[in-house]
Motif scaffolding. Sequence first.
Motif, PDB file in Angstrom:
ATOM      1  N   TYR A  81       0.856  -1.186   0.000  1.00  0.00           N
ATOM      2  CA  TYR A  81       0.000   0.000   0.000  1.00  0.00           C
ATOM      3  C   TYR A  81       0.895   1.240   0.000  1.00  0.00           C
ATOM      4  N   VAL A  96       3.691   0.137   3.140  1.00  0.00           N
ATOM      5  CA  VAL A  96       3.207  -1.008   3.926  1.00  0.00           C
ATOM      6  C   VAL A  96       3.148  -2.234   3.020  1.00  0.00           C
ATOM      7  N   ALA A 130       1.594  -5.421   2.942  1.00  0.00           N
ATOM      8  CA  ALA A 130       0.569  -6.193   3.657  1.00  0.00           C
ATOM      9  C   ALA A 130       0.709  -7.684   3.379  1.00  0.00           C
ATOM     10  N   PRO A 160      -3.796 -13.139  13.334  1.00  0.00           N
ATOM     11  CA  PRO A 160      -4.257 -12.053  14.200  1.00  0.00           C
ATOM     12  C   PRO A 160      -4.556 -10.790  13.392  1.00  0.00           C
ATOM     13  N   SER A 161      -5.148  -9.827  14.040  1.00  0.00           N
ATOM     14  CA  SER A 161      -5.451  -8.552  13.406  1.00  0.00           C
ATOM     15  C   SER A 161      -4.161  -7.942  12.850  1.00  0.00           C
ATOM     16  N   GLY A 162      -4.223  -7.436  11.625  1.00  0.00           N
ATOM     17  CA  GLY A 162      -3.062  -6.798  11.004  1.00  0.00           C
ATOM     18  C   GLY A 162      -2.158  -7.761  10.269  1.00  0.00           C
ATOM     19  N   SER A 163      -2.491  -9.044  10.269  1.00  0.00           N
ATOM     20  CA  SER A 163      -1.597 -10.027   9.645  1.00  0.00           C
ATOM     21  C   SER A 163      -1.712 -10.043   8.121  1.00  0.00           C
ATOM     22  N   GLY A 164      -2.799  -9.467   7.588  1.00  0.00           N
ATOM     23  CA  GLY A 164      -2.952  -9.415   6.133  1.00  0.00           C
ATOM     24  C   GLY A 164      -4.156 -10.185   5.612  1.00  0.00           C
ATOM     25  N   LYS A 165      -5.032 -10.634   6.508  1.00  0.00           N
ATOM     26  CA  LYS A 165      -6.170 -11.466   6.080  1.00  0.00           C
ATOM     27  C   LYS A 165      -7.120 -10.725   5.132  1.00  0.00           C
ATOM     28  N   SER A 166      -7.464  -9.482   5.486  1.00  0.00           N
ATOM     29  CA  SER A 166      -8.421  -8.746   4.635  1.00  0.00           C
ATOM     30  C   SER A 166      -7.820  -8.492   3.266  1.00  0.00           C
ATOM     31  N   THR A 167      -6.547  -8.161   3.257  1.00  0.00           N
ATOM     32  CA  THR A 167      -5.864  -7.931   1.984  1.00  0.00           C
ATOM     33  C   THR A 167      -5.901  -9.210   1.148  1.00  0.00           C
TER      34      THR A 167
HETATM   35  P1  ADP Z   1      -6.084  -8.141   8.856  1.00  0.00           P
HETATM   36  O1  ADP Z   1      -7.296  -8.295   8.016  1.00  0.00           O
HETATM   37  O2  ADP Z   1      -5.410  -9.441   9.182  1.00  0.00           O
HETATM   38  O3  ADP Z   1      -6.335  -7.320  10.095  1.00  0.00           O
HETATM   39  P2  ADP Z   1      -5.139  -6.288   6.809  1.00  0.00           P
HETATM   40  O4  ADP Z   1      -5.006  -6.975   5.517  1.00  0.00           O
HETATM   41  O5  ADP Z   1      -6.329  -5.423   7.030  1.00  0.00           O
HETATM   42  O6  ADP Z   1      -4.982  -7.354   8.003  1.00  0.00           O
HETATM   43  O7  ADP Z   1      -3.859  -5.364   7.026  1.00  0.00           O
HETATM   44  C1  ADP Z   1      -2.512  -5.812   6.840  1.00  0.00           C
HETATM   45  C2  ADP Z   1      -1.583  -4.610   6.961  1.00  0.00           C
HETATM   46  O8  ADP Z   1      -1.796  -3.721   5.868  1.00  0.00           O
HETATM   47  C3  ADP Z   1      -1.787  -3.787   8.223  1.00  0.00           C
HETATM   48  O9  ADP Z   1      -0.532  -3.315   8.631  1.00  0.00           O
HETATM   49  C4  ADP Z   1      -2.679  -2.661   7.754  1.00  0.00           C
HETATM   50  O10 ADP Z   1      -2.486  -1.519   8.550  1.00  0.00           O
HETATM   51  C5  ADP Z   1      -2.197  -2.439   6.337  1.00  0.00           C
HETATM   52  N1  ADP Z   1      -3.248  -1.932   5.436  1.00  0.00           N
HETATM   53  C6  ADP Z   1      -4.405  -2.561   5.117  1.00  0.00           C
HETATM   54  N2  ADP Z   1      -5.122  -1.845   4.217  1.00  0.00           N
HETATM   55  C7  ADP Z   1      -4.395  -0.726   3.961  1.00  0.00           C
HETATM   56  C8  ADP Z   1      -4.573   0.427   3.114  1.00  0.00           C
HETATM   57  N3  ADP Z   1      -5.661   0.558   2.340  1.00  0.00           N
HETATM   58  N4  ADP Z   1      -3.606   1.378   3.111  1.00  0.00           N
HETATM   59  C9  ADP Z   1      -2.492   1.231   3.871  1.00  0.00           C
HETATM   60  N5  ADP Z   1      -2.257   0.194   4.689  1.00  0.00           N
HETATM   61  C10 ADP Z   1      -3.184  -0.777   4.738  1.00  0.00           C
END
Ligand code: ADP
Length: 241
Positions: free
Chosen positions: A22, A26, A28, A47-54
């Motif tokens: 990103y 970052v 991800a 865990p939260s922040g590990s990259g699951k949503s990405t």
């Molecule tokens: P999870 O779903 O496991 O909590 P995310 O995929 O949301 O993890 O996030 C992984 C990392 O990427 C985190 O450090 C988060 O802050 C960062 N991140 C996620 N989306 C964005 C974005 N749109 N812009 C910048 N950083 C992002």
Amino acid sequence: MIADAAGGRPAVLELEDVWKSYPGGVHALRGVSLTIAEGELLGIVGPSGSGKSTLLHLMGMLDRPTSGRVLVRGHDVDRLADRRLSALRGRSLGFVFQQFHLSEGMTATDNVATGLLYSGFPPRRRRAMAREALDRVGLAQRAEHLPHQLSGGQKQRVAIARALVGRPSLVLADEPTGALDSRTGHDVMELLRALHTTGTTIAVITHDRELADSLPRRVEILDGRVRHDTGAWPLTKDSTA
Ligand code: ADP
């Protein structure tokens, strides 16, 4: 769905050395490789922040990787124009979300039928298929109810029926029990397991280790990498078939 002579199955989704960065530097995802074969039920846990949503966004073809390849049923996502990508998504994937995302003014049947909007089936056929899908999730009796007349667990069943109704290659379930009490969450997981035994391919994305541990395969994500994978199913030789 039928395994070949060697017991292998075709891949429905392949990620090859996928990176996602990103703005702001970052990273991800840092080189994720992952293959999901037809018929699997797996948990992607971290865990939260590990990259699951990405990862979910890339698996769902809602975003493209910075580098590496994402193949859905053998189609390289990066090589498809947006319209073809949407068509492939509509045909291949079903989504289940933590907060159900049902339309309030629509009956359960109509909510499920929205899963077929891009299928080309006429409305009557869509409604008939929606009722069948509601039957599969045990909600035939609630087909004409509105979301506010349903419990949380029932709403999630409707959402699961909507994800299933087009017979997608893969159902992506994002924290499907996250908004439910533990008993109801347990029932929803039982439903996903039952659907798996009848051939549905399902990936559950979750931070809940206990939930992931109850699934046949677990892929653990940490700091944008696959830290551990309890094992993929054998693939057919031509995995993109
Ligand atoms: P999870 O779903 O496991 O909590 P995310 O995929 O949301 O993890 O996030 C992984 C990392 O990427 C985190 O450090 C988060 O802050 C960062 N991140 C996620 N989306 C964005 C974005 N749109 N812009 C910048 N950083 C992002």
